[in-house]
Motif scaffolding. Structure first.
Motif, PDB file in Angstrom:
ATOM      1  N   SER A   1      28.964   3.631 -21.288  1.00  0.00           N
ATOM      2  CA  SER A   1      29.895   2.972 -21.869  1.00  0.00           C
ATOM      3  C   SER A   1      29.097   2.211 -23.080  1.00  0.00           C
ATOM      4  O   SER A   1      29.562   2.119 -24.185  1.00  0.00           O
ATOM      5  N   VAL A   2      28.042   1.424 -22.770  1.00  0.00           N
ATOM      6  CA  VAL A   2      27.377   0.498 -23.743  1.00  0.00           C
ATOM      7  C   VAL A   2      27.045   1.475 -24.758  1.00  0.00           C
ATOM      8  O   VAL A   2      26.660   1.244 -25.935  1.00  0.00           O
ATOM      9  N   ILE A   3      26.343   2.784 -24.439  1.00  0.00           N
ATOM     10  CA  ILE A   3      25.670   3.723 -25.306  1.00  0.00           C
ATOM     11  C   ILE A   3      26.834   4.125 -26.411  1.00  0.00           C
ATOM     12  O   ILE A   3      26.708   4.073 -27.753  1.00  0.00           O
ATOM     13  N   ASP A   4      28.000   4.641 -25.689  1.00  0.00           N
ATOM     14  CA  ASP A   4      28.927   5.011 -26.616  1.00  0.00           C
ATOM     15  C   ASP A   4      29.511   3.992 -27.417  1.00  0.00           C
ATOM     16  O   ASP A   4      29.931   4.258 -28.740  1.00  0.00           O
ATOM     17  N   LEU A   5      29.585   2.530 -27.205  1.00  0.00           N
ATOM     18  CA  LEU A   5      30.056   1.639 -27.688  1.00  0.00           C
ATOM     19  C   LEU A   5      29.317   1.385 -28.754  1.00  0.00           C
ATOM     20  O   LEU A   5      29.615   1.234 -30.360  1.00  0.00           O
ATOM     21  N   GLN A   6      27.946   1.381 -28.803  1.00  0.00           N
ATOM     22  CA  GLN A   6      26.969   1.164 -29.971  1.00  0.00           C
ATOM     23  C   GLN A   6      26.947   2.480 -30.900  1.00  0.00           C
ATOM     24  O   GLN A   6      27.106   1.942 -32.068  1.00  0.00           O
ATOM     25  N   ALA A   7      27.053   3.441 -30.343  1.00  0.00           N
ATOM     26  CA  ALA A   7      27.185   4.793 -31.256  1.00  0.00           C
ATOM     27  C   ALA A   7      28.374   4.737 -32.275  1.00  0.00           C
ATOM     28  O   ALA A   7      28.453   4.875 -33.297  1.00  0.00           O
ATOM     29  N   ALA A   8      29.508   4.539 -31.360  1.00  0.00           N
ATOM     30  CA  ALA A   8      30.975   4.336 -32.228  1.00  0.00           C
ATOM     31  C   ALA A   8      30.799   3.292 -33.146  1.00  0.00           C
ATOM     32  O   ALA A   8      31.259   3.565 -34.328  1.00  0.00           O
TER      33      ALA A   8
ATOM     34  N   GLU B   1      30.147  16.273 -33.669  1.00  0.00           N
ATOM     35  CA  GLU B   1      30.879  14.965 -33.277  1.00  0.00           C
ATOM     36  C   GLU B   1      30.146  13.921 -34.066  1.00  0.00           C
ATOM     37  O   GLU B   1      29.495  14.018 -34.934  1.00  0.00           O
ATOM     38  N   ASP B   2      31.116  12.586 -33.820  1.00  0.00           N
ATOM     39  CA  ASP B   2      30.937  11.435 -34.534  1.00  0.00           C
ATOM     40  C   ASP B   2      29.461  10.919 -34.336  1.00  0.00           C
ATOM     41  O   ASP B   2      29.013  10.288 -34.925  1.00  0.00           O
TER      42      ASP B   2
ATOM     43  N   ALA C   1      22.272  10.797 -32.891  1.00  0.00           N
ATOM     44  CA  ALA C   1      22.397  11.457 -34.501  1.00  0.00           C
ATOM     45  C   ALA C   1      23.759  11.407 -34.807  1.00  0.00           C
ATOM     46  O   ALA C   1      24.631  11.408 -34.132  1.00  0.00           O
ATOM     47  N   TYR C   2      24.119  11.080 -36.021  1.00  0.00           N
ATOM     48  CA  TYR C   2      25.379  10.895 -36.740  1.00  0.00           C
ATOM     49  C   TYR C   2      25.385  11.727 -37.974  1.00  0.00           C
ATOM     50  O   TYR C   2      24.511  11.885 -38.812  1.00  0.00           O
ATOM     51  N   PRO C   3      26.601  12.512 -38.377  1.00  0.00           N
ATOM     52  CA  PRO C   3      26.802  12.871 -39.367  1.00  0.00           C
ATOM     53  C   PRO C   3      27.138  11.911 -40.415  1.00  0.00           C
ATOM     54  O   PRO C   3      27.477  10.794 -40.046  1.00  0.00           O
ATOM     55  N   ILE C   4      27.200  12.266 -41.767  1.00  0.00           N
ATOM     56  CA  ILE C   4      27.236  11.014 -42.667  1.00  0.00           C
ATOM     57  C   ILE C   4      28.327  11.672 -43.494  1.00  0.00           C
ATOM     58  O   ILE C   4      28.425  12.806 -44.203  1.00  0.00           O
ATOM     59  N   ARG C   5      29.463  10.730 -43.400  1.00  0.00           N
ATOM     60  CA  ARG C   5      30.714  11.037 -44.108  1.00  0.00           C
ATOM     61  C   ARG C   5      31.124  10.374 -45.067  1.00  0.00           C
ATOM     62  O   ARG C   5      30.767   9.090 -45.087  1.00  0.00           O
TER      63      ARG C   5
ATOM     64  N   ALA D   1      22.046  16.450 -44.295  1.00  0.00           N
ATOM     65  CA  ALA D   1      21.396  15.328 -43.758  1.00  0.00           C
ATOM     66  C   ALA D   1      22.136  14.864 -42.671  1.00  0.00           C
ATOM     67  O   ALA D   1      23.402  15.064 -42.505  1.00  0.00           O
ATOM     68  N   TYR D   2      21.491  13.920 -41.666  1.00  0.00           N
ATOM     69  CA  TYR D   2      21.863  13.523 -40.775  1.00  0.00           C
ATOM     70  C   TYR D   2      21.426  12.027 -40.309  1.00  0.00           C
ATOM     71  O   TYR D   2      19.856  12.078 -40.944  1.00  0.00           O
ATOM     72  N   ALA D   3      21.867  11.274 -39.883  1.00  0.00           N
ATOM     73  CA  ALA D   3      21.076  10.025 -39.538  1.00  0.00           C
ATOM     74  C   ALA D   3      20.803   9.864 -38.002  1.00  0.00           C
ATOM     75  O   ALA D   3      21.513  10.146 -37.100  1.00  0.00           O
ATOM     76  N   VAL D   4      19.903   9.006 -37.580  1.00  0.00           N
ATOM     77  CA  VAL D   4      19.320   8.996 -36.373  1.00  0.00           C
ATOM     78  C   VAL D   4      18.886   7.486 -35.947  1.00  0.00           C
ATOM     79  O   VAL D   4      18.044   6.897 -36.789  1.00  0.00           O
ATOM     80  N   THR D   5      19.501   6.670 -35.068  1.00  0.00           N
ATOM     81  CA  THR D   5      19.087   5.548 -34.637  1.00  0.00           C
ATOM     82  C   THR D   5      18.362   6.049 -33.311  1.00  0.00           C
ATOM     83  O   THR D   5      18.703   6.617 -32.382  1.00  0.00           O
ATOM     84  N   VAL D   6      17.369   5.149 -33.010  1.00  0.00           N
ATOM     85  CA  VAL D   6      16.723   5.156 -31.922  1.00  0.00           C
ATOM     86  C   VAL D   6      17.019   3.770 -31.082  1.00  0.00           C
ATOM     87  O   VAL D   6      16.682   2.640 -31.670  1.00  0.00           O
TER      88      VAL D   6
END
Ligand SMILES: [Fe+2]
Length: 404
Positions: free
Chosen positions: A44-51, A102-103, A116-120, A131-136
């Motif tokens: 849940s925490v990962i999904d929330l952070q990512a979203a 996906e988002d 990893a995120y798409p940039i829209r 390109a795409y973005a990546v947070t660690v």
């Protein structure tokens, strides 16, 4: 002696095994529950952070425009405040490559969570194709948030959670407290079981000891022996009618069974004499309740019954023996035994006379200095005696009872 130790040792081993196994099972169960809860919370925490990160930065036309123009340095500049807004994120990169569908897409790199995120654009109608973005994020940081003490990231032995993050319980399965608890519980159960075992064992031995004495007594004086068994059943019957229950009823029964055991100390010639006893003989005969009480006092399981048997020849008007007690001074149990003792003596078989009919016995008893309330209970319920079934424990006290 060997046999006496064998069973307690087996009891101790079984208790240790059962308690240990139960505790182990409980630990496994609790650990399992904790794992599931932690796994759920972590996801849940990962999904929330990512979203939240996606919505805040990667569905943003300004950033999108820079990325599609390959202006990555300027694009990164736009996201500089991300770590202030999302303190769990350690780093952000914008890289060349195909964006995820996906988002966000979560992958694991050792102990690091890479998202990893798409940039829209703002309307999310267009996706930067190049390109795409990546947070660690450090997995342990999120784990500390959802499960502060119990779990740690463990890439070697850890069990995998929903995103494949391997975690292990920090608490050992058998902590010193856990072991202390198991030892304490085992000691308590062993102590309790052994108490019961030795108590039962003593009781068994005492009962067997008395049985042996009674057996010898029966061999020397058969009439008294069967008389005692009958008296015991009558006493049980009357006791129940008077509302005796449980331990008190058992005590009454055993006391009645043993009330004449003291006759073992009276010369057989006096016991079996069919004629009238002279004063010296009668004085000796009158000692049998005292001897009965003395015998019972020497068995710790039966010593509390000694007072009952001591007074089973007392009479309401003080004409009885050995102490000449009157009315309320006589224990109720002794009065019951006195009544049924007289009744059995009147209606029972004797070698020197024929038994009398119960109704005649009742008439005689009404004139005697017995407790008439008890006499009346016997008279009133005598008809039910034939259908009376003694409780199961009666046999355990006198296994020889129905053998004759
Ligand atoms: Fe007696």
């Amino acid at each position: 002696m060997k046999r006496k130790l064998f069973i307690p040792i087996i009891i101790i081993l079984v208790v240790i095994f059962v308690v240990g196994l139960s505790f182990y099972g409980l630990q496994i169960y609790v650990a399992d529950q904790n794992f599931d809860t932690t796994d759920h919370a972590l996801k849940s925490v990962i999904d929330l952070q990512a979203a939240a990160t996606y919505n805040a930065y990667f569905a943003w036309t300004t950033l999108y425009d820079l990325v599609v123009q390959n202006k990555f340095a300027e694009a990164s500049e736009l996201t500089r405040d991300m770590r202030d807004n999302f303190p769990f994120i350690d780093s952000l990169e914008i890289d060349y490559g195909p964006p995820p569908d996906e988002d966000f897409m979560v992958t694991l790199d050792g102990e690091l969570i890479r998202i990893a995120y798409p940039i829209r654009n703002d309307e999310e109608t267009m996706t930067a194709p190049n390109a795409y973005a990546v947070t660690v994020i450090q997995a342990q940081k999120l784990l500390d948030l959802v499960s502060p003490y119990e779990f740690r990231v463990d890439t070697v032995h850890g069990r995998k959670t929903s995103y494949g993050i391997p975690i292990s319980a920090s608490l050992p399965l058998f902590s010193p407290w856990g072991i202390a608890f198991v030892v304490l519980l085992t000691c308590l159960i062993v102590w309790f079981v052994l108490q019961r075992y030795f108590h039962k064992s003593d009781f068994f031995l005492d009962t067997r000891g008395l049985e042996s004495i009674i057996y010898l007594f029966e061999q020397t004086e058969k009439v008294s022996a069967s008389h005692s068994r009958n008296v015991a059943i009558f006493a049980l019957f009357v006791g129940k009618k008077l509302g005796f229950k449980g331990k008190r009823l058992k005590n009454l029964y055993v006391a009645a069974l043993l009330h004449d055991i003291g006759k073992i100390g009276v010369p057989t010639s006096i016991i079996t004499k069919t004629g009238k006893l002279d004063s010296r003989e009668f004085a000796q005969m009158k000692q049998h309740p005292v001897i009965s009480a003395r015998i019972l006092r020497s068995f710790k399981e039966f010593e509390h019954l000694s007072n009952i048997v001591l007074h089973h020849h007392e009479r309401e008007d003080g004409s009885g023996y050995p102490d000449g007690l009157k009315g309320k001074e006589i224990p109720l149990e002794s009065k019951i035994i006195a009544v049924v003792d007289v009744f059995e003596a009147l209606v029972g078989e004797r070698p020197y006379r024929n038994p009398i009919h119960p109704s005649s016995a009742f008439e005689k008893m009404k004139q005697m200095p017995l407790d008439q309330r008890i006499v009346n209970v016997l008279i009133e319920h005598y008809g039910e005696l034939g259908a009376f079934r003694p409780p199961r424990w009666v046999l355990s006290y006198s296994p020889w009872m129905f053998a004759a």
